[in-house]
Design an enzyme around this catalytic site. Structure first.
Site, PDB file in Angstrom:
ATOM      1  N   ASP A   1      74.378 110.392 100.149  1.00 57.35           N
ATOM      2  CA  ASP A   1      74.419 109.459 101.592  1.00 57.35           C
ATOM      3  C   ASP A   1      75.968 109.631 102.800  1.00 57.35           C
ATOM      4  O   ASP A   1      75.422 110.013 103.642  1.00 57.35           O
ATOM      5  CB  ASP A   1      74.146 107.929 101.764  1.00 57.35           C
TER       6      ASP A   1
ATOM      7  N   TYR B   1      71.998 102.958  94.581  1.00 57.52           N
ATOM      8  CA  TYR B   1      70.665 101.763  95.248  1.00 57.52           C
ATOM      9  C   TYR B   1      69.482 101.684  94.939  1.00 57.52           C
ATOM     10  O   TYR B   1      68.698 100.502  94.926  1.00 57.52           O
ATOM     11  CB  TYR B   1      70.313 102.842  96.377  1.00 57.52           C
TER      12      TYR B   1
ATOM     13  N   ASP C   1      75.944 113.030 105.910  1.00 57.16           N
ATOM     14  CA  ASP C   1      76.682 112.499 107.256  1.00 57.16           C
ATOM     15  C   ASP C   1      77.668 112.996 107.843  1.00 57.16           C
ATOM     16  O   ASP C   1      77.942 113.276 108.952  1.00 57.16           O
ATOM     17  CB  ASP C   1      76.720 110.136 107.168  1.00 57.16           C
TER      18      ASP C   1
ATOM     19  N   ASP D   1      85.975 112.804  96.003  1.00 51.62           N
ATOM     20  CA  ASP D   1      86.620 112.415  97.095  1.00 51.62           C
ATOM     21  C   ASP D   1      87.028 113.783  97.305  1.00 51.62           C
ATOM     22  O   ASP D   1      87.836 114.119  98.540  1.00 51.62           O
ATOM     23  CB  ASP D   1      88.073 111.840  96.674  1.00 51.62           C
TER      24      ASP D   1
ATOM     25  N   LYS E   1      81.797 111.750  89.843  1.00 46.85           N
ATOM     26  CA  LYS E   1      83.400 111.325  90.190  1.00 46.85           C
ATOM     27  C   LYS E   1      83.040 110.838  88.490  1.00 46.85           C
ATOM     28  O   LYS E   1      82.988 109.590  88.276  1.00 46.85           O
ATOM     29  CB  LYS E   1      82.824 109.259  90.610  1.00 46.85           C
TER      30      LYS E   1
END
Ligand code: NAD
Length: 373
Positions: free
Chosen positions: A245, A142, A249, A221, A189
């Site tokens: 993020d 970001y 959620d 994942d 990752k």
């Protein structure tokens, strides 16, 4: 005794409604304890654009500089979505986090037993779910270099992490784990991304300073899958900005509604920014339907992490649990056969239960901010 200053930043949509609930609960806490607070309000987001011309005006930032903590509602809405990204309401929030170097975002996710049926998972999977996301907040994808051209054929974003950025957020996660079940799961990752291999190596080095805390690593994942298959197996999840993020959620559905979940954004010192996890929910703004529990529980985190008021923080959390156990729910939490109450009614119930709660006897736990190890 100096009165800690809390800057309230209601923002947009349901932000003012839920911030007002949190303010009322904080005021109620001052009536049942020796805590005194200086609560001041300021504009942010779309409201600040409309009234002061920009999403984070310099005067508001200056006021925040004088604060011990900030409590934000939510920012954003369709009326500002045509603005360039840097002028939108959300840019004000990103700037605020960056300005105070609030690099660690804490999102607890617990499942109240009475709400297990509000979640789409089988109730038996939700037993004993008590997670804490520690998400890196001021680095990664970001904030890395990017190129965006209005009518161009390509665009890019960049995921950059330095050792120092990973170290400081990892310390927060390990310290938090020491107050809980002493287990950290680091999410990355590393099989594909160079920045994530640096993440993993650095977290392993930090872990050596916390021999009493167990560390394991999960690829993002796989983590997305395990959060649904066996959510109770996790304790602290340490994540880079982007993955945290998305995963937090995803995990929010375990708690039945996004509206119930709080967050804390912390830096090196005690000053923090506290906000519910949800957005400005323009679809329900002004209708009395907003669930105020995320904002109210954020106020509890504020008392815990910025003011070191563990007893009062627990009193708020106990009042929330008691009100849910008594069957009060806003529409987002109510089952088809349950009568929902409004934002104001739920807030009144929490204040009522707060007045009846005696301070817990246990000693407060040590602060999360501070030196490593
Ligand atoms: P949202 O969280 O605002 O809403 C998603 C859904 O959840 C909606 O159906 C909404 O009605 C419901 N909901 C959210 N909070 C609720 C609550 N407290 N009580 C009951 N129901 C609730 O997400 P969105 O619709 O994707 O975004 C709306 C706006 O909010 C956008 O402008 C977005 O940029 C902004 N946003 C802001 C923040 C923030 O301020 N931190 C975070 C996320 C989104």
């Amino acid at each position: 005794m100096t009165r800690p200053r809390i800057v309230l930043l209601p923002g947009d949509g349901i932000g003012p409604e839920v911030t007002d609930s949190a303010r009322q609960v904080l005021e109620a806490v001052t009536r049942v304890s020796d805590l005194e607070l200086d609560l001041v309000e300021a504009a942010i987001g779309g409201h600040a654009i409309d009234t002061m011309g920009e999403p984070l005006p310099a005067a508001v930032l200056a006021l925040c500089e004088t604060s011990d903590a900030m409590l934000l509602g939510a920012v954003g809405g369709p009326q500002w979505s045509a603005l360039p990204a840097t002028d939108r309401p959300e840019a004000g929030l990103l700037r605020l986090r960056k300005h105070f170097e609030l690099f660690a975002n804490l999102r607890p996710v617990t499942v109240q037993p009475e709400l297990a049926t509000a979640a789409p998972l089988k109730p038996e999977l939700l037993r004993n779910v008590d997670l804490l996301f520690v998400r890196e907040l001021t680095g990664g994808l970001y904030f890395g270099p990017r190129r965006e051209q209005g009518d161009g054929e390509d665009a890019f974003d960049t995921m950059v992490y330095s050792v120092a950025e990973v170290e400081r957020v990892a310390h927060v996660a390990f310290r938090a784990a020491r107050r809980r079940s002493r287990k950290v799961t680091s999410v990355d990752k590393a099989n594909v991304l160079a920045s994530m291999r640096l993440w993993r190596r650095t977290v392993e080095r930090v872990a050596a300073q916390y021999p009493d805390v167990t560390l394991d690593h999960l690829l993002v994942d796989n983590c997305a899958m395990q959060l649904i298959r066996q959510p109770a197996a996790f304790d602290v999840l340490l994540t880079p900005n982007l993955f945290g993020d998305v995963l937090s959620d995803e995990a929010s559905v375990l708690a039945g509604s996004l509206g119930s979940l709080p967050s804390a954004s912390l830096g090196d010192g005690p000053r923090g920014l506290y906000e519910p996890v949800h957005g400005s929910a323009p679809d329900i703004a002004g209708s009395g339907l907003a669930n105020p529990l995320g904002a109210i529980s954020s106020a509890a985190l504020l008392l815990r992490y910025s003011l070191d008021r563990e007893v009062e923080a627990r009193a708020i959390e106990a009042a929330v649990a008691a009100v849910l156990a008594a069957g009060y729910r806003t529409a987002d939490l109510a089952a088809a056969d349950e009568v929902a109450v409004s934002t104001v009614e739920l807030t009144e119930q929490i204040i009522h239960h707060l007045a009846e709660i005696e301070s817990p006897a246990e000693a407060p736990e040590p602060s999360l901010v501070g030196e490593a190890g």
